[in-house]
Design a protein around this motif. Structure first.
Motif, PDB file in Angstrom:
ATOM      1  N   UNK A  22       0.844  -1.196   0.000  1.00 47.97           N
ATOM      2  CA  UNK A  22       0.000   0.000   0.000  1.00 47.97           C
ATOM      3  C   UNK A  22       0.873   1.237   0.000  1.00 47.97           C
ATOM      4  N   UNK A  23       0.341   2.324  -0.547  1.00 53.05           N
ATOM      5  CA  UNK A  23       1.031   3.601  -0.497  1.00 53.05           C
ATOM      6  C   UNK A  23       0.363   4.481   0.553  1.00 53.05           C
ATOM      7  N   UNK A  24       1.170   4.968   1.490  1.00 57.38           N
ATOM      8  CA  UNK A  24       0.669   5.833   2.538  1.00 57.38           C
ATOM      9  C   UNK A  24       1.307   7.207   2.408  1.00 57.38           C
ATOM     10  N   UNK A  25       0.480   8.250   2.467  1.00 59.81           N
ATOM     11  CA  UNK A  25       0.995   9.616   2.440  1.00 59.81           C
ATOM     12  C   UNK A  25       1.600   9.929   3.804  1.00 59.81           C
ATOM     13  N   UNK A  27      -1.564  10.081   7.830  1.00 61.73           N
ATOM     14  CA  UNK A  27      -2.979  10.396   7.986  1.00 61.73           C
ATOM     15  C   UNK A  27      -3.677   9.184   8.609  1.00 61.73           C
ATOM     16  N   UNK A  28      -4.418   9.426   9.689  1.00 66.64           N
ATOM     17  CA  UNK A  28      -5.031   8.313  10.428  1.00 66.64           C
ATOM     18  C   UNK A  28      -5.972   7.504   9.556  1.00 66.64           C
ATOM     19  N   UNK A  29      -6.768   8.172   8.715  1.00 66.30           N
ATOM     20  CA  UNK A  29      -7.740   7.420   7.912  1.00 66.30           C
ATOM     21  C   UNK A  29      -7.032   6.515   6.912  1.00 66.30           C
ATOM     22  N   UNK A  30      -5.930   6.993   6.320  1.00 73.05           N
ATOM     23  CA  UNK A  30      -5.181   6.144   5.386  1.00 73.05           C
ATOM     24  C   UNK A  30      -4.578   4.935   6.092  1.00 73.05           C
ATOM     25  N   UNK A  31      -4.132   5.149   7.335  1.00 77.45           N
ATOM     26  CA  UNK A  31      -3.500   4.066   8.091  1.00 77.45           C
ATOM     27  C   UNK A  31      -4.522   3.141   8.741  1.00 77.45           C
ATOM     28  N   UNK A  32      -5.806   3.432   8.549  1.00 81.98           N
ATOM     29  CA  UNK A  32      -6.846   2.574   9.101  1.00 81.98           C
ATOM     30  C   UNK A  32      -7.047   2.718  10.597  1.00 81.98           C
ATOM     31  N   UNK A  64      -3.267  -2.514  13.439  1.00 86.45           N
ATOM     32  CA  UNK A  64      -2.515  -1.534  12.655  1.00 86.45           C
ATOM     33  C   UNK A  64      -1.018  -1.525  12.961  1.00 86.45           C
ATOM     34  N   UNK A  65      -0.604  -2.137  14.076  1.00 84.47           N
ATOM     35  CA  UNK A  65       0.805  -2.081  14.483  1.00 84.47           C
ATOM     36  C   UNK A  65       1.775  -2.566  13.406  1.00 84.47           C
ATOM     37  N   UNK A  66       1.518  -3.684  12.738  1.00 83.38           N
ATOM     38  CA  UNK A  66       2.486  -4.123  11.726  1.00 83.38           C
ATOM     39  C   UNK A  66       2.744  -3.068  10.650  1.00 83.38           C
ATOM     40  N   UNK A  67       1.692  -2.400  10.162  1.00 80.22           N
ATOM     41  CA  UNK A  67       1.878  -1.375   9.138  1.00 80.22           C
ATOM     42  C   UNK A  67       2.601  -0.150   9.699  1.00 80.22           C
ATOM     43  N   UNK A 107       3.585   8.083  14.036  1.00 78.81           N
ATOM     44  CA  UNK A 107       2.265   8.361  14.586  1.00 78.81           C
ATOM     45  C   UNK A 107       1.262   8.669  13.503  1.00 78.81           C
ATOM     46  N   UNK A 108       0.008   8.766  13.918  1.00 83.75           N
ATOM     47  CA  UNK A 108      -1.075   9.084  13.004  1.00 83.75           C
ATOM     48  C   UNK A 108      -1.772  10.350  13.492  1.00 83.75           C
ATOM     49  N   UNK A 109      -2.258  11.149  12.529  1.00 85.30           N
ATOM     50  CA  UNK A 109      -2.905  12.417  12.870  1.00 85.30           C
ATOM     51  C   UNK A 109      -4.254  12.508  12.173  1.00 85.30           C
TER      52      UNK A 109
END
Length: 378
Positions: free
Chosen positions: A191-194, A208-213, A226-229, A258-260
Motif C-alpha cells: 500500500x502507499x501511505x501519504x 494520515x489516520x484514515x489512510x492508516x486505518x 494496525x501495528x504491523x503497518x 504516529x497518526x494524525x
C-alpha cells in the motif's frame, strides 16, 4: 559498590538519571554504557523483574549527565531508551519528559545554582546536538522539592517546568524536512501511505489516520491490527530519512511514528470524552512497539513543526500555520488529554523555539546493585 541513580518523574515518563562520574566507575568508556544500563534495568526480561526498569516504554528510560560549566549549555546528557524483553539500549532518540526531569535535577543538585525567581537550565542532547532549556521556579533562590503542577496523563502533582526546544532543527538529518518535501509516499505492505517526515525534537514520520486505518474517535484501542503497518512505515521512513543503512536492522525508537487526524470529539484512554473544540489536531504515537499512553514531548515538537509546514499531513489536519512572526499555540489531542505547544518565531518568520509546560518530581535516590561492566560484556 552500587551504581548511584536518581529516580524522577518527568511529565508522563519515569527516568533514572545518572551523574556521568558515577557511571564512569562501572563503565569507563561511553561504549560500555549500554551494557551497564541494560543490566541495571533488567532489560532482557520483559518484566524487567531483576532490575529497576518499569516494564513499559515510558518507564524504561535513563539519562547520563555531564556538567559542562562555561560551555554553550550547562550540561550534556545522553538519553537511553532501554529495551523491554530485549537487552539492547537505543541511544539515537531524545525524550522531552526526561529533559524536564533533568532540569529539576540540575537545580536540586547544584549543577545550576538557583536564582531568585526562575532558574534556567540549558541542556545539550549529546546524540543530536539539540539544545533544550528548562525553567524551574526558584522564588528567593529556594530550591523546590515539590509543586502543584499537573500534566495530562498523570494525576500526580510536581514542580512546574517550562521546557523549550531551540532551533536550528534538522539535528539528526540536516533538515527540518529530510526529503525536502512536505509529503512523501511510503510503500507499506503493498500500500502507499501519504507521510510527512520531519526532524524536529526527534525524527518522526506522521501518517494520515484514515489512510492508516486508525479511528481516532477513540484512543482506547491497542492498535493491534494496525501495528504491523505502523512499524513497517517506521522502518521504511528510517531508510528514506538516512537514519539507518539498508543492512542495518530497523530501530524501535527512531524515527517516531504516529497518526494524525483533524479535531473531533474523542474518547481518551481513561474513558472521558474530549470535545472537538478543545484541540486543533488529534494524534496517536507509538512508543517503541506499542501505542504511547500520552505523547512524548519530542513527538509533540515534531507534530507542531510539521503543522507549520503548508501541505504537510499535520497541516492538513490542523489547518495552515499562523502569520509568520507571531506565536502560535497548537493544541494536540492525545490519549491522555490535550497538551499545548507554543511555536515561537523570530523576526524573519523562522521557528526559533517550541515551548511546552510540564511538571517533574524527584522520587528516590538509590544505589543499584549491578555487576561490573567487565562482567556484563563477558
Amino acid at each position: 559498590m552500587g551504581l548511584k541513580g536518581h529516580w524522577y518523574r518527568g511529565g508522563t515518563s519515569k527516568c533514572w538519571l545518572f551523574d556521568a562520574r558515577d557511571v564512569a566507575l562501572h563503565a569507563p568508556t561511553r561504549e560500555e554504557i549500554p551494557a551497564l544500563l541494560s543490566a541495571a534495568f533488567g532489560a532482557a526480561d520483559a518484566r524487567q523483574l531483576d532490575g529497576v526498569g518499569g516494564g513499559t516504554s515510558t518507564t524504561s528510560k535513563a539519562a547520563v549527565i555531564w556538567a559542562t560549566p562555561g560551555a554553550e549549555a550547562d550540561l550534556d546528557y545522553l538519553f537511553a531508551q532501554v529495551g523491554i524483553g530485549d537487552p539492547t539500549v537505543e541511544l539515537g532518540s531524545n525524550c522531552g519528559n526526561c529533559a524536564t526531569a533533568i532540569a529539576l535535577f540540575a537545580v536540586q543538585n547544584g549543577i545550576v545554582p538557583a536564582r531568585d525567581g526562575m532558574t534556567k537550565v540549558r541542556m545539550r542532547h549529546v546524540t543530536s546536538g539539540a539544545v533544550l532549556s528548562g525553567a524551574v521556579p526558584t522564588p528567593g533562590g529556594h530550591i523546590p522539592k515539590s509543586g502543584l503542577a499537573r500534566v495530562p496523563g498523570s494525576s500526580a502533582a510536581g514542580v512546574p517546568v517550562s521546557l523549550s526546544f531551540h532551533g536550528p532543527w534538522g539535528q539528526n538529518t540536516g533538515a527540518l524536512l529530510p526529503t525536502g518535501n512536505a509529503v512523501d509516499q511510503l510503500e507499506v505492505d503493498g500500500k502507499k501511505l501519504t507521510a510527512t517526515m520531519v526532524d524536529a525534537g526527534a525524527p518522526a514520520v506522521l501518517l494520515a489516520a484514515d489512510q492508516a486505518g486508525v479511528d481516532l474517535s477513540s484512543m482506547t484501542d491497542n492498535l493491534a491490527a494496525q501495528l504491523p503497518d505502523l512499524i513497517a512505515a517506521r522502518a521504511s521512513a528510517g531508510l528514506i530519512m538516512g537514519l539507518r543503512k539498508p543492512d542495518d536492522p530497523p530501530q524501535n525508537a527512531v524515527p517516531k511514528v504516529g497518526v494524525v487526524a483533524p479535531a473531533g470529539d474523542y474518547t481518551a484512554a481513561d474513558g472521558t470524552t474530549i470535545s472537538a473544540g478543545s484541540h486543533d489536531v488529534r494524534v496517536r504515537m507509538l512508543s517503541m512497539l506499542a501505542p504511547h499512553p500520552a505523547i512524548g514531548l519530542t513527538s509533540a515538537v515534531a507534530v507542531a513543526l510539521a503543522a507549520s509546514q503548508p501541505s504537510s499531513v499535520a497541516a492538513a489536519a490542523a489547518g495552515q500555520p499562523s502569520t509568520a512572526g507571531s506565536p502560535r499555540v497548537l493544541r494536540i489531542g492525545t490519549p491522555a488529554g490535550v497538551i499545548t505547544a507554543e511555536i515561537i518565531t523570530d523576526d524573519t518568520g523562522a521557528v526559533s523555539e517550541v515551548a511546552l509546560h510540564r511538571a517533574a518530581r524527584h522520587i528516590a535516590t538509590a544505589d543499584i546493585d549491578v555487576a561490573p561492566a567487565a562482567e556484563l560484556s563477558a
